[in-house]
Scaffold this active site. Sequence first.
Site, short mmCIF file in Angstrom:
data_model
loop_
_atom_site.label_atom_id
_atom_site.label_comp_id
_atom_site.label_asym_id
_atom_site.label_seq_id
_atom_site.Cartn_x
_atom_site.Cartn_y
_atom_site.Cartn_z
N GLY A 175 0.80 -1.23 0.00
CA GLY A 175 0.00 0.00 0.00
C GLY A 175 0.83 1.27 0.00
O GLY A 175 2.04 1.25 -0.25
N ILE A 223 1.70 3.64 2.47
CA ILE A 223 2.81 3.77 3.42
C ILE A 223 3.71 2.54 3.32
O ILE A 223 4.94 2.65 3.31
CB ILE A 223 2.27 3.92 4.86
CG1 ILE A 223 1.40 5.18 4.98
CG2 ILE A 223 3.43 3.95 5.87
CD1 ILE A 223 0.72 5.35 6.34
N GLY A 224 3.10 1.37 3.20
CA GLY A 224 3.85 0.12 3.21
C GLY A 224 4.91 0.05 2.12
O GLY A 224 6.05 -0.36 2.38
N VAL A 246 -5.11 -10.50 6.09
CA VAL A 246 -4.53 -10.74 7.41
C VAL A 246 -5.50 -11.57 8.28
O VAL A 246 -5.11 -12.07 9.33
CB VAL A 246 -4.13 -9.37 8.03
CG1 VAL A 246 -5.32 -8.59 8.50
CG2 VAL A 246 -3.09 -9.50 9.10
N LEU A 264 0.51 -2.85 9.13
CA LEU A 264 -0.11 -1.70 8.47
C LEU A 264 -1.44 -2.06 7.82
O LEU A 264 -2.23 -1.18 7.49
CB LEU A 264 0.80 -1.16 7.36
CG LEU A 264 2.05 -0.38 7.75
CD1 LEU A 264 2.97 -0.26 6.55
CD2 LEU A 264 1.69 1.00 8.27
N ALA A 266 -4.92 -2.50 6.85
CA ALA A 266 -6.17 -2.00 7.45
C ALA A 266 -7.03 -1.33 6.39
O ALA A 266 -6.53 -0.88 5.36
CB ALA A 266 -5.86 -0.99 8.55
N TYR A 310 -14.05 3.46 12.23
CA TYR A 310 -12.62 3.32 11.89
C TYR A 310 -11.76 3.56 13.13
O TYR A 310 -10.85 2.78 13.44
CB TYR A 310 -12.26 4.32 10.78
CG TYR A 310 -10.79 4.49 10.60
CD1 TYR A 310 -10.05 3.51 9.93
CD2 TYR A 310 -10.11 5.59 11.13
CE1 TYR A 310 -8.68 3.65 9.79
CE2 TYR A 310 -8.75 5.73 10.99
CZ TYR A 310 -8.03 4.76 10.33
OH TYR A 310 -6.68 4.89 10.20
N LYS A 364 -9.08 1.19 15.19
CA LYS A 364 -7.66 1.56 15.36
C LYS A 364 -7.27 1.50 16.83
O LYS A 364 -6.17 1.08 17.19
CB LYS A 364 -7.40 2.95 14.77
CG LYS A 364 -7.21 2.92 13.30
CD LYS A 364 -5.78 2.48 12.97
CE LYS A 364 -5.67 1.75 11.68
NZ LYS A 364 -4.33 1.20 11.43
N ARG A 394 -5.75 19.83 10.57
CA ARG A 394 -5.09 18.56 10.80
C ARG A 394 -3.58 18.82 10.80
O ARG A 394 -3.11 19.86 10.34
CB ARG A 394 -5.42 17.56 9.68
CG ARG A 394 -6.87 17.11 9.62
CD ARG A 394 -7.27 16.24 10.80
NE ARG A 394 -8.61 15.69 10.64
CZ ARG A 394 -9.73 16.33 10.94
NH1 ARG A 394 -9.70 17.56 11.43
NH2 ARG A 394 -10.90 15.71 10.77
C1 UD1 Z 1 -7.13 10.27 8.15
C2 UD1 Z 1 -7.03 8.91 7.56
C3 UD1 Z 1 -7.01 7.86 8.60
C4 UD1 Z 1 -5.86 8.15 9.52
C5 UD1 Z 1 -6.01 9.54 10.07
C6 UD1 Z 1 -4.79 9.88 10.85
C7 UD1 Z 1 -7.93 8.39 5.44
C8 UD1 Z 1 -9.15 8.10 4.68
N1 UD1 Z 1 -8.14 8.67 6.69
O1 UD1 Z 1 -8.40 10.47 8.81
O2 UD1 Z 1 -6.79 6.60 8.00
O3 UD1 Z 1 -5.83 7.22 10.57
O4 UD1 Z 1 -6.08 10.48 9.01
O5 UD1 Z 1 -3.68 9.67 10.05
O6 UD1 Z 1 -6.83 8.37 4.93
N2 UD1 Z 1 -12.50 16.39 4.00
C9 UD1 Z 1 -13.01 17.30 3.12
N3 UD1 Z 1 -13.32 16.89 1.86
C10 UD1 Z 1 -13.14 15.61 1.46
C11 UD1 Z 1 -12.61 14.65 2.37
C12 UD1 Z 1 -12.29 15.09 3.63
O7 UD1 Z 1 -13.20 18.47 3.47
O8 UD1 Z 1 -13.44 15.30 0.30
C13 UD1 Z 1 -12.16 16.84 5.36
C14 UD1 Z 1 -12.81 15.98 6.43
O9 UD1 Z 1 -14.10 16.41 6.69
C15 UD1 Z 1 -11.85 16.20 7.59
C16 UD1 Z 1 -10.49 16.41 6.92
O10 UD1 Z 1 -10.76 16.72 5.57
O11 UD1 Z 1 -12.21 17.37 8.28
C17 UD1 Z 1 -9.60 15.20 6.95
O12 UD1 Z 1 -10.30 14.08 6.42
P1 UD1 Z 1 -9.53 12.71 6.02
O13 UD1 Z 1 -8.44 12.97 5.05
O14 UD1 Z 1 -10.55 11.71 5.70
O15 UD1 Z 1 -8.74 12.38 7.33
P2 UD1 Z 1 -9.13 11.92 8.76
O16 UD1 Z 1 -10.59 11.71 8.92
O17 UD1 Z 1 -8.48 12.90 9.68
#
Ligand code: UD1
Length: 375
Positions: free
Chosen positions: A13, A15-16, A62, A81, A83, A187, A191, A255
Amino acid sequence: MISSPVLVTGGAGFIGSHLVEALLARGATVRVLDSLEPQVHGAGATRARHLPDGVELVRASVCDAAAVDRALAGVGSVVHLAAQVGVGQSMYAIVPYVDENVRGTAVLLDRLVNGGHHVRRLVVASSMSIYGEGRYRCPSCGPVAPTPRPLAQLQARDWELRCPTCRVVTTPAPCDEDKPIAPTSVYAVTKRDQEELCLCVGRAYGIGTVALRLFNVYGPRQALSNPYTGVGAIFSSRLLNGQRPPVFEDGRQSRDFIHVSDIVEAFCLALEREDVADVALNVGTGHSTSVAALAEAIARSMGVALAPEIVGRFREGDIRHCVADVSRIGRVLGFSARVALAKGVEDLVAWARLQRPDDRVGQARDELERKGLIR
Ligand code: UD1
């Protein structure tokens, strides 16, 4: 010194595959266990596109105990990794997420301890999502830990977290590992289980175990055509298809975006440092970026004039802000992230330009809407 061979579950994947390359460069022997999940690798994929030649691939889930036994034969260290990774998708695909993430981890651990193997080190990919909301500060009450935003607040499009005592709007603060965990999506629940299962079994059997709580990873090879992948890949795929990136809420949610090469470095350190065990560590940069700012940075780097589409709606299971407190991983592993966001985005874009992603973001959004998971 890395105890080799290393088994990387999910090693084909995003990261992997980067980690496999880094391990080979450090002289380790590597085996990969990966199911080549169609949502990530494309329907009917028989080949792992990013896996270097000569790396042994056990193509299986897995959850397949016999395959896990084959994959573990003779191995000294394991990186787990494998998942399912979509927060939004996990809110309706509940059984597959719990199966692959929780049961899969249980099968791996069961075979580790009951299969006659001799693994000395286990590093599991945990996630910042297990915190739920990060830490916050109220201007009058000081540090506070607000609970998730109630539905009525979200429906009123009142996005920021409020102080539980005085209701004033708070500001985000760095989230350390001692913050009580409070997952807000299926999810995230899985985790948390993966992390706790690995630490608990590792401790009981003297397998030196480290859980890395990854913040938001981005970079080359993130599955651009998977509409449930991380936001960096979704925005890149949208922009390459001439569409505006859809941004939930008001775009000011934030984030801690970390480049995949920094994540790989953290995994290598966790494998090498046999004196470090029985611990969960944040892997982030310590810097926060709003989701709208990320969309703008990607568009700028691509040289396209497509502003984010602020949709003003919210996705069930999402938190508002979370940025890593990186002091513990700095102290324990001597790790600090190196790649600044501007440079990392350039790297993502340079790679994304060479791809032909299918834009399935609209379909995925319709699916979540039908299920009442985007409101
Ligand atoms: C992500 C990862 C998760 C990981 C976590 C921490 C994915 C799908 N999720 O979750 O596996 O454990 O980081 O590393 O990779 N957003 C938009 N528009 C979009 C999609 C998302 O605005 O089309 C917003 C979401 O509402 C959120 C932010 O972007 O506020 C981040 O979303 P996302 O990338 O899905 O990340 P996480 O939910 O934080």
